[in-house]
Structures are given as structure tokens and as C-alpha cells.
Design a protein around this motif. Structure first.
Motif, PDB file in Angstrom:
ATOM      1  N   LEU A  90       0.842  -1.202   0.000  1.00 35.00           N
ATOM      2  CA  LEU A  90       0.000   0.000   0.000  1.00 35.00           C
ATOM      3  C   LEU A  90       0.876   1.250   0.000  1.00 35.00           C
ATOM      4  O   LEU A  90       0.649   2.177  -0.780  1.00 35.00           O
ATOM      5  N   CYS A  91       1.895   1.266   0.847  1.00 31.52           N
ATOM      6  CA  CYS A  91       2.799   2.419   0.900  1.00 31.52           C
ATOM      7  C   CYS A  91       3.514   2.626  -0.422  1.00 31.52           C
ATOM      8  O   CYS A  91       3.662   3.763  -0.880  1.00 31.52           O
ATOM      9  N   ARG A  92       3.956   1.538  -1.048  1.00 36.07           N
ATOM     10  CA  ARG A  92       4.613   1.649  -2.365  1.00 36.07           C
ATOM     11  C   ARG A  92       3.656   2.260  -3.391  1.00 36.07           C
ATOM     12  O   ARG A  92       4.042   3.125  -4.179  1.00 36.07           O
ATOM     13  N   CYS A  93       2.420   1.786  -3.393  1.00 33.61           N
ATOM     14  CA  CYS A  93       1.430   2.302  -4.350  1.00 33.61           C
ATOM     15  C   CYS A  93       1.113   3.769  -4.089  1.00 33.61           C
ATOM     16  O   CYS A  93       0.948   4.547  -5.032  1.00 33.61           O
ATOM     17  N   LEU A  94       1.023   4.163  -2.829  1.00 28.76           N
ATOM     18  CA  LEU A  94       0.758   5.568  -2.507  1.00 28.76           C
ATOM     19  C   LEU A  94       1.852   6.469  -3.075  1.00 28.76           C
ATOM     20  O   LEU A  94       1.575   7.563  -3.561  1.00 28.76           O
ATOM     21  N   LYS A  95       3.094   6.006  -3.024  1.00 28.67           N
ATOM     22  CA  LYS A  95       4.222   6.811  -3.508  1.00 28.67           C
ATOM     23  C   LYS A  95       4.269   6.905  -5.027  1.00 28.67           C
ATOM     24  O   LYS A  95       4.970   7.745  -5.574  1.00 28.67           O
ATOM     25  N   LEU A  96       3.529   6.068  -5.722  1.00 33.03           N
ATOM     26  CA  LEU A  96       3.507   6.116  -7.182  1.00 33.03           C
ATOM     27  C   LEU A  96       2.619   7.231  -7.719  1.00 33.03           C
ATOM     28  O   LEU A  96       2.770   7.636  -8.865  1.00 33.03           O
ATOM     29  N   TYR A  97       1.670   7.707  -6.926  1.00 33.08           N
ATOM     30  CA  TYR A  97       0.725   8.724  -7.375  1.00 33.08           C
ATOM     31  C   TYR A  97       1.069  10.068  -6.744  1.00 33.08           C
ATOM     32  O   TYR A  97       0.996  10.217  -5.525  1.00 33.08           O
ATOM     33  N   PRO A  98       1.436  11.053  -7.541  1.00 36.00           N
ATOM     34  CA  PRO A  98       1.801  12.356  -6.994  1.00 36.00           C
ATOM     35  C   PRO A  98       0.737  12.967  -6.085  1.00 36.00           C
ATOM     36  O   PRO A  98       1.078  13.665  -5.131  1.00 36.00           O
ATOM     37  N   ALA A  99      -0.536  12.706  -6.332  1.00 35.14           N
ATOM     38  CA  ALA A  99      -1.592  13.260  -5.486  1.00 35.14           C
ATOM     39  C   ALA A  99      -1.615  12.607  -4.110  1.00 35.14           C
ATOM     40  O   ALA A  99      -2.146  13.182  -3.164  1.00 35.14           O
ATOM     41  N   LEU A 100      -1.033  11.419  -3.979  1.00 32.90           N
ATOM     42  CA  LEU A 100      -1.091  10.677  -2.716  1.00 32.90           C
ATOM     43  C   LEU A 100       0.258  10.597  -2.002  1.00 32.90           C
ATOM     44  O   LEU A 100       0.313  10.243  -0.829  1.00 32.90           O
ATOM     45  N   THR A 101       1.320  10.935  -2.676  1.00 32.56           N
ATOM     46  CA  THR A 101       2.656  10.724  -2.121  1.00 32.56           C
ATOM     47  C   THR A 101       2.953  11.547  -0.872  1.00 32.56           C
ATOM     48  O   THR A 101       3.747  11.138  -0.037  1.00 32.56           O
ATOM     49  N   ALA A 102       2.330  12.699  -0.712  1.00 28.26           N
ATOM     50  CA  ALA A 102       2.607  13.558   0.445  1.00 28.26           C
ATOM     51  C   ALA A 102       1.794  13.178   1.679  1.00 28.26           C
ATOM     52  O   ALA A 102       2.006  13.748   2.747  1.00 28.26           O
ATOM     53  N   ILE A 103       0.894  12.210   1.554  1.00 29.61           N
ATOM     54  CA  ILE A 103       0.083  11.804   2.712  1.00 29.61           C
ATOM     55  C   ILE A 103       0.971  11.026   3.676  1.00 29.61           C
ATOM     56  O   ILE A 103       1.550  10.006   3.306  1.00 29.61           O
ATOM     57  N   PRO A 104       1.105  11.491   4.924  1.00 30.30           N
ATOM     58  CA  PRO A 104       1.921  10.751   5.882  1.00 30.30           C
ATOM     59  C   PRO A 104       1.262   9.417   6.242  1.00 30.30           C
ATOM     60  O   PRO A 104       0.038   9.312   6.285  1.00 30.30           O
ATOM     61  N   VAL A 105       2.101   8.414   6.498  1.00 30.73           N
ATOM     62  CA  VAL A 105       1.610   7.069   6.800  1.00 30.73           C
ATOM     63  C   VAL A 105       2.234   6.573   8.104  1.00 30.73           C
ATOM     64  O   VAL A 105       3.440   6.707   8.311  1.00 30.73           O
TER      65      VAL A 105
END
Length: 145
Positions: free
Chosen positions: A63-78
Motif C-alpha cells: 500500500l505504501c509503495r502504491c501511494l508513492k507512485l501517485y503524486p496526489a497521494l505521495t505527500a500523505i503521511p503514513v
């Protein structure tokens, strides 16, 4: 009111974390696995994501890897939560790690710190040579691996 997405396949853990965070004034969204968590993140753009590491279909690391692939989601802290000892973290996949059972006071402090630092983090965009054409188009290079 900040929105927090909780991703875990255990309904009891979702209920406990949800109650603790809602009581502290956060809006909470729930997902039962990484795949639905990724879809929910894309639809709702939460301010923070708390995910379990071990889940069926798509685990927390994926999930974290996939979040980092999308510029709109990459800045969301996890925040990664796991019953296992600290995982070998790939650089910048998640921002904090907690062992289960989670210490709610420590998590609350970390949630506050991550939410407070998020506006600054969003202004500091990395300079990648292969930026996506749109913020919803996945980044195609191996910058994550």
C-alpha cells in the motif's frame, strides 16, 4: 477537522483505533485491506493514513509503495502498525512505526506531529526527472524500489 484513513483487516482493531481517534476530534475512514485503502485514499485524499502491515491481498508495505507512485497521494503521511518487530523499511515508505498493541497516547502524539508538519511537507516537492503528466498518473520509474 483532519481526516484519517485506517486500513486493517481486523475489525476489532479498526473499531478501537477509530473510537480513539474520533474521540480526539478526527474524522475517520475505514478500509479492510490495502487495495480498498488505496481506492479510498484516491477518492478522499485523507490527511493521514494508519495501516496494518500484514493484510490479505495487498499488505501495508505494498500500500505504501502504491501511494508513492501517485503524486496526489505521495505527500500523505503514513503510520505503519505491526505485530512483528520493526520491518526493514524502504526509505520514505512510511513516516512512523508502532508495534501492536498500540500505545494510543504515543500514537496520538505522532498523529499530531505528522498532521502539523504536513503543510510544510507538501510545499517541498521532490525534483524527479520523470514527473508524471498528471497528479493521478503513476510515476513510471524505479524511484520507489
Amino acid at each position: 477537522m483532519p481526516t484519517i484513513l485506517l486500513v486493517d483487516n481486523d475489525p476489532e482493531i479498526l473499531a478501537a483505533l477509530s473510537a480513539a481517534l474520533e474521540w480526539r476530534g478526527y474524522r475517520v475512514l475505514l478500509s479492510k485491506d490495502g487495495r480498498s485503502g488505496l481506492e479510498q485514499a484516491g477518492r478522499n485524499l485523507p490527511d493521514l493514513i494508519v495501516t496494518d502491515c500484514s493484510m490479505p491481498e495487498m499488505d501495508g508495505v505494498e500500500l505504501c509503495r502504491c501511494l508513492k507512485l501517485y503524486p496526489a497521494l505521495t505527500a500523505i503521511p503514513v503510520i505503519m502498525v505491526s505485530a512483528q518487530v520493526q520491518l526493514r523499511q524502504k526509505p520514505a515508505l512510511w513516516d512512523a512505526f508502532f508495534l501492536k498493541p498500540v500505545d494510543f497516547n504515543a500514537m496520538e502524539s505522532t498523529v499530531g506531529q505528522l498532521l502539523f508538519s504536513r503543510p510544510l511537507r507538501e510545499t517541498l516537492r521532490p525534483l524527479w526527472s520523470d514527473r508524471a503528466m498528471s497528479r493521478w498518473q503513476p510515476v513510471t520509474s524505479a524511484i520507489i524500489s
